[in-house]
Design a protein around this motif. Structure first.
Motif, PDB file in Angstrom:
ATOM      1  N   SER A   1      20.750  -8.187  20.749  1.00  0.00           N
ATOM      2  CA  SER A   1      20.550  -6.736  20.671  1.00  0.00           C
ATOM      3  C   SER A   1      19.630  -6.242  21.786  1.00  0.00           C
ATOM      4  CB  SER A   1      19.993  -6.348  19.298  1.00  0.00           C
ATOM      5  OG  SER A   1      18.789  -7.053  19.082  1.00  0.00           O
ATOM      6  N   GLY A   2      18.723  -7.131  22.242  1.00  0.00           N
ATOM      7  CA  GLY A   2      17.832  -6.755  23.343  1.00  0.00           C
ATOM      8  C   GLY A   2      18.630  -6.519  24.614  1.00  0.00           C
ATOM      9  N   TRP A   3      19.622  -7.428  24.858  1.00  0.00           N
ATOM     10  CA  TRP A   3      20.475  -7.294  26.045  1.00  0.00           C
ATOM     11  C   TRP A   3      21.296  -6.012  25.943  1.00  0.00           C
ATOM     12  CZ3 TRP A   3      25.878  -7.290  26.462  1.00  0.00           C
ATOM     13  CH2 TRP A   3      26.372  -7.354  27.761  1.00  0.00           C
ATOM     14  N   VAL A   4      21.821  -5.788  24.688  1.00  0.00           N
ATOM     15  CA  VAL A   4      22.626  -4.580  24.467  1.00  0.00           C
ATOM     16  C   VAL A   4      21.764  -3.348  24.720  1.00  0.00           C
ATOM     17  CG1 VAL A   4      23.868  -3.221  22.728  1.00  0.00           C
ATOM     18  CG2 VAL A   4      24.180  -5.689  22.838  1.00  0.00           C
ATOM     19  N   THR A   5      20.524  -3.424  24.241  1.00  0.00           N
ATOM     20  CA  THR A   5      19.628  -2.291  24.447  1.00  0.00           C
ATOM     21  C   THR A   5      19.394  -2.057  25.945  1.00  0.00           C
ATOM     22  OG1 THR A   5      18.551  -2.945  22.409  1.00  0.00           O
ATOM     23  CG2 THR A   5      17.417  -1.287  23.720  1.00  0.00           C
ATOM     24  N   GLY A   6      19.251  -3.162  26.687  1.00  0.00           N
ATOM     25  CA  GLY A   6      19.068  -3.053  28.140  1.00  0.00           C
ATOM     26  C   GLY A   6      20.261  -2.409  28.808  1.00  0.00           C
ATOM     27  N   VAL A   7      21.435  -2.885  28.392  1.00  0.00           N
ATOM     28  CA  VAL A   7      22.675  -2.307  28.938  1.00  0.00           C
ATOM     29  C   VAL A   7      22.744  -0.836  28.575  1.00  0.00           C
ATOM     30  CG1 VAL A   7      25.205  -2.333  28.764  1.00  0.00           C
ATOM     31  CG2 VAL A   7      23.934  -4.481  28.925  1.00  0.00           C
ATOM     32  N   TYR A   8      22.391  -0.561  27.340  1.00  0.00           N
ATOM     33  CA  TYR A   8      22.429   0.822  26.856  1.00  0.00           C
ATOM     34  C   TYR A   8      21.514   1.707  27.696  1.00  0.00           C
ATOM     35  CZ  TYR A   8      20.721   4.666  23.980  1.00  0.00           C
ATOM     36  OH  TYR A   8      20.303   5.881  23.546  1.00  0.00           O
TER      37      TYR A   8
ATOM     38  N   VAL B   1      24.144   7.147  21.048  1.00  0.00           N
ATOM     39  CA  VAL B   1      24.845   6.097  20.295  1.00  0.00           C
ATOM     40  C   VAL B   1      24.015   4.827  20.243  1.00  0.00           C
ATOM     41  CG1 VAL B   1      26.921   4.672  20.192  1.00  0.00           C
ATOM     42  CG2 VAL B   1      27.074   7.048  20.982  1.00  0.00           C
ATOM     43  N   ASP B   2      23.800   4.325  19.012  1.00  0.00           N
ATOM     44  CA  ASP B   2      23.084   3.062  18.842  1.00  0.00           C
ATOM     45  C   ASP B   2      24.119   1.992  18.479  1.00  0.00           C
ATOM     46  OD1 ASP B   2      21.458   0.986  18.298  1.00  0.00           O
ATOM     47  OD2 ASP B   2      20.573   1.858  16.468  1.00  0.00           O
ATOM     48  N   LEU B   3      24.404   1.101  19.450  1.00  0.00           N
ATOM     49  CA  LEU B   3      25.470   0.112  19.237  1.00  0.00           C
ATOM     50  C   LEU B   3      25.110  -0.907  18.166  1.00  0.00           C
ATOM     51  CD1 LEU B   3      26.756  -0.600  22.847  1.00  0.00           C
ATOM     52  CD2 LEU B   3      27.830   0.785  21.088  1.00  0.00           C
ATOM     53  N   THR B   4      23.858  -1.082  17.855  1.00  0.00           N
ATOM     54  CA  THR B   4      23.483  -2.057  16.823  1.00  0.00           C
ATOM     55  C   THR B   4      23.513  -1.434  15.431  1.00  0.00           C
ATOM     56  OG1 THR B   4      21.171  -1.490  17.115  1.00  0.00           O
ATOM     57  CG2 THR B   4      22.010  -3.338  18.416  1.00  0.00           C
TER      58      THR B   4
ATOM     59  N   ILE C   1      35.657 -12.742  14.810  1.00  0.00           N
ATOM     60  CA  ILE C   1      34.959 -11.465  14.565  1.00  0.00           C
ATOM     61  C   ILE C   1      33.534 -11.733  14.086  1.00  0.00           C
ATOM     62  CG2 ILE C   1      34.893  -9.421  13.064  1.00  0.00           C
ATOM     63  CD1 ILE C   1      37.993  -9.512  13.147  1.00  0.00           C
ATOM     64  N   GLY C   2      33.411 -12.668  13.149  1.00  0.00           N
ATOM     65  CA  GLY C   2      32.082 -13.008  12.629  1.00  0.00           C
ATOM     66  C   GLY C   2      31.178 -13.517  13.733  1.00  0.00           C
ATOM     67  N   TYR C   3      31.731 -14.377  14.597  1.00  0.00           N
ATOM     68  CA  TYR C   3      30.950 -14.931  15.707  1.00  0.00           C
ATOM     69  C   TYR C   3      30.528 -13.815  16.657  1.00  0.00           C
ATOM     70  CZ  TYR C   3      29.735 -17.706  19.788  1.00  0.00           C
ATOM     71  OH  TYR C   3      29.079 -18.247  20.861  1.00  0.00           O
ATOM     72  N   ALA C   4      31.457 -12.903  16.923  1.00  0.00           N
ATOM     73  CA  ALA C   4      31.178 -11.794  17.837  1.00  0.00           C
ATOM     74  C   ALA C   4      30.080 -10.902  17.271  1.00  0.00           C
ATOM     75  CB  ALA C   4      32.446 -10.984  18.079  1.00  0.00           C
ATOM     76  N   LEU C   5      30.152 -10.637  15.980  1.00  0.00           N
ATOM     77  CA  LEU C   5      29.125  -9.790  15.354  1.00  0.00           C
ATOM     78  C   LEU C   5      27.763 -10.457  15.419  1.00  0.00           C
ATOM     79  CD1 LEU C   5      30.956  -8.357  12.212  1.00  0.00           C
ATOM     80  CD2 LEU C   5      30.171  -7.102  14.227  1.00  0.00           C
ATOM     81  N   ALA C   6      27.758 -11.781  15.151  1.00  0.00           N
ATOM     82  CA  ALA C   6      26.498 -12.509  15.210  1.00  0.00           C
ATOM     83  C   ALA C   6      25.933 -12.470  16.624  1.00  0.00           C
ATOM     84  CB  ALA C   6      26.720 -13.958  14.759  1.00  0.00           C
ATOM     85  N   ALA C   7      26.816 -12.607  17.598  1.00  0.00           N
ATOM     86  CA  ALA C   7      26.379 -12.576  18.999  1.00  0.00           C
ATOM     87  C   ALA C   7      25.798 -11.214  19.350  1.00  0.00           C
ATOM     88  CB  ALA C   7      27.560 -12.916  19.909  1.00  0.00           C
ATOM     89  N   VAL C   8      26.451 -10.158  18.867  1.00  0.00           N
ATOM     90  CA  VAL C   8      25.968  -8.797  19.131  1.00  0.00           C
ATOM     91  C   VAL C   8      24.580  -8.607  18.524  1.00  0.00           C
ATOM     92  CG1 VAL C   8      26.321  -6.370  18.528  1.00  0.00           C
ATOM     93  CG2 VAL C   8      28.210  -7.704  19.457  1.00  0.00           C
ATOM     94  N   LYS C   9      24.434  -9.113  17.279  1.00  0.00           N
ATOM     95  CA  LYS C   9      23.129  -8.974  16.607  1.00  0.00           C
ATOM     96  C   LYS C   9      22.047  -9.764  17.355  1.00  0.00           C
ATOM     97  CE  LYS C   9      24.380  -8.000  11.844  1.00  0.00           C
ATOM     98  NZ  LYS C   9      24.551  -8.601  10.507  1.00  0.00           N
ATOM     99  N   GLY C  10      22.422 -10.985  17.784  1.00  0.00           N
ATOM    100  CA  GLY C  10      21.471 -11.875  18.452  1.00  0.00           C
ATOM    101  C   GLY C  10      21.031 -11.343  19.810  1.00  0.00           C
TER     102      GLY C  10
END
Lengths: 146, 182
Positions: free
Chosen positions: A94-101, A114-117, A83-92
């Motif tokens: 965030s630009g990709w997540v924003t792109g997907v978003y 919805v802001d996933l970060t 879970i910790g690794y996944a959260l760190a990956a999500v934080k790291g």
């Protein structure tokens, strides 16, 4: 008669005391033997067997419980680290997540808000994962005896 | 240390459940010993604790602990003395427990005596007097006069020095006699 002149009862001798005590206790011992109604030897033996078996099983299950506890602790630790690794990956990423978003935003307009970060999203997801983990451990302990 | 899988753990648990427990005596030897000693031990326990229910409970416990002990007994007398030592310690522990099984100053006279033609009053007096003694004094006198145990046997059972038994018995005798004559 003057009380001061009254002759005192002679103190019993040691031999007399011993005789009194011996007689009293011997009589009481006879009575105790007649009162005694101990359970039969077969019952006492059977109970001893059962109890010894129960204690042996308990002693044997103690290291088993320790092994189980260690396994559960290791599993929980692994899960938390994932879970910790996944959260760190999500934080790291965030630009990709924003792109997907942004790409999804066109398709799903309601998700645009919805802001996933945001912690308001990550916290419930983390809480949900932790509760799933806790629930599975609790379910194990509840049903382990069965 | 070899790896233990969960299957091994289950198998070991099943084996532990099914295993025949090892006790210090075989059944025949135990039953013969029990039949020879149980009545006298019950009498000892009931008079030392002053409570029949306690005597019933501690009787079972005494034999169980004897069966579980790993002491190599030299003789029947040695085994019997060891049994009485266990019983004596159990009575002491029961009295000192946070929730004692019985009161230290129990009146043995309160124990209902069986129906008898005569001497009921006298027996109650003996019990009352016996109940006024300390448990160790009761044990001393009972072992000496009801069982006819020697000083060394009493010392062995009560865990005191043999040399002090004579004096302890002397005091206990005088105390009981004084209470009986009161």
């Amino acid at each position: 008669m003057n009380p001061g002149n009254r002759r005192l009862e002679p103190e019993p001798t040691d031999a007399e005391i011993e005789a009194i005590v011996a007689e009293a206790i011997a009589a009481e011992a006879v009575l105790a033997r007649s009162e005694a109604a101990p359970p039969s030897s077969a019952i006492v033996w059977w109970r001893a067997q059962m109890r010894a078996r129960q204690e042996a099983a308990l002693a044997a299950s103690r290291p088993i419980t320790i092994v189980h506890a260690l396994a559960i602790a290791a599993g929980a630790g692994l899960m938390l680290s994932v879970i910790g690794y996944a959260l760190a990956a999500v934080k790291g990423s965030s630009g990709w997540v924003t792109g997907v978003y942004q790409s999804l935003a066109a398709a799903a307009a309601p998700l645009a808000a919805v802001d996933l970060t945001s912690r308001w999203v990550t916290l419930p997801i983390t809480a949900m994962l932790v509760s799933v983990l806790v629930a599975s451990v609790a379910a194990y302990f509840i049903f382990a005896d069965e | 240390m070899a790896d233990v899988t969960f299957l091994d753990v289950r198998r070991l648990q099943a084996e532990a459940d099914a295993a025949d427990v090892v006790l210090a005596m075989d059944e025949d030897a135990f039953r013969a010993f029990y039949d020879r000693t149980a009545g006298a031990l019950w009498g000892y326990l009931s008079r030392i604790s002053g409570d029949r229910q306690v005597a019933d409970d501690l009787l079972q416990e005494s034999y169980y602990r004897l069966l579980k002990c790993a002491v190599p007994f030299e003789s029947e007398a040695h085994r019997r003395n060891y049994l009485y030592r266990i019983a004596t310690n159990l009575v002491r522990d029961a009295r000192r427990a946070p929730r004692p099984l019985f009161d230290a100053g129990v009146e043995l006279a309160d124990m209902p005596a069986p129906e008898g033609p005569a001497g009921v009053e006298g027996r109650a007096d003996v019990r009352r007097a016996f109940g006024r003694l300390k448990p160790r004094e009761r044990a001393l006198l009972w072992l000496a006069y009801a069982h006819g145990s020697s000083h060394s046997e009493i010392a062995d059972v009560l865990g005191v020095k043999t040399a002090s038994i004579k004096l302890l018995l002397f005091r206990a005798r005088r105390k009981l006699a004084a209470t009986l004559q009161r």
